[in-house]
Design an enzyme around this catalytic site. Structure first.
Site, PDB file in Angstrom:
ATOM      1  N   CYS A 279      30.282  16.885 133.634  1.00 56.35           N
ATOM      2  CA  CYS A 279      29.120  17.697 133.954  1.00 56.35           C
ATOM      3  C   CYS A 279      28.875  17.713 135.466  1.00 56.35           C
ATOM      4  O   CYS A 279      29.824  17.804 136.244  1.00 56.35           O
ATOM      5  CB  CYS A 279      27.917  17.189 133.154  1.00 56.35           C
ATOM      6  SG  CYS A 279      26.526  18.339 133.046  1.00 56.35           S
ATOM      7  N   SER A 280      27.633  17.588 135.895  1.00 60.09           N
ATOM      8  CA  SER A 280      27.328  17.655 137.328  1.00 60.09           C
ATOM      9  C   SER A 280      27.719  16.390 138.065  1.00 60.09           C
ATOM     10  O   SER A 280      27.438  16.252 139.259  1.00 60.09           O
ATOM     11  CB  SER A 280      25.842  17.959 137.550  1.00 60.09           C
ATOM     12  OG  SER A 280      25.025  16.986 136.938  1.00 60.09           O
TER      13      SER A 280
END
Length: 224
Positions: free
Chosen positions: A99-100
């Protein structure tokens, strides 16, 4: 024994690291170490994770896997945390994220010239760190393996297991955990979700992310 270190921080998205943790710990000779600065408990969506290892005291690892979450920008701005990620990445055979978490890898200078994935709401921020954004569940560029948004952590983990122990091992884990996704709605991709749903989530994400873009672009100038 292969050691995987997962550095966590307050407001990490718990599924970003608990999904890979669940999959990876199914392999007996893979040790997964979840660590925080000073071994302090971290808070994620009302849950507290404790009994963590001290990130500063880990000398090396075979794999570093950095999860994402709304706290990732605070983590980027924490010099001690970022230095630890950069140091451990220098010892690792594989530098990875979910993800981030790729924002953190980018801020540590580990994605320059690399293709990388992220959550769709953060994807266009990757060029701030010299990375080339690629929309995919899992992206591999050399020894850098990045997973897309949140649930892609499961796909990422299977990809990593396949790399470390072969496809049969990965498929055995997949079957043991009965990972056979069949979502009830086709709304898991920003390109296929109904328009009104997409705009509702974009509005929600914009409010949650606040001044994230400004902070990322400011930090990106330092990395460049």
């Amino acid at each position: 024994m292969t050691t995987v270190v997962i550095p966590v921080y307050d407001h990490v998205t718990q599924l970003d690291f608990t999904a890979p943790h669940q999959f990876l710990t199914m392999i007996p000779d893979i040790e997964v170490v979840v660590a925080s600065i000073g071994a302090k408990p971290v808070i994620s969506h009302g849950l507290s994770f404790d009994r963590l290892a001290d990130l500063d005291k880990i000398d090396r690892c075979d794999v570093i896997c950095v999860p994402g979450g709304l706290g990732c920008i605070d983590a980027i701005e924490d010099k001690r945390f970022l230095d630890a990620v950069r140091r451990l990445a220098g010892t690792a055979a594989y530098v990875t994220s979910v993800c981030s978490g790729s924002m953190i890898l980018g801020a540590a200078g580990l994605l320059k010239g690399k293709r990388a994935a992220s959550h769709w709401a953060w994807l266009d921020l990757l060029p701030s760190f010299g990375a080339s954004p690629e929309k995919a569940r899992v992206v591999r560029d050399g020894n850098v393996i990045t997973g897309g948004g949140v649930t892609a952590g499961a796909d990422f983990a299977l990809t990593l297991i396949s790399e470390l122990r072969g496809e049969d091992a990965a498929q055995c884990v997949q079957l043991a955990l009965e990972y056979a996704p069949a979502p009830p709605f086709d709304a898991g991709d920003a390109d296929t979700a109904p328009t009104h749903v997409r705009y509702a989530v974009i509005d929600q994400m914009s409010k949650l992310m606040g001044d994230t873009r400004r902070r990322v672009e400011s930090f990106g100038k330092q990395v460049a």
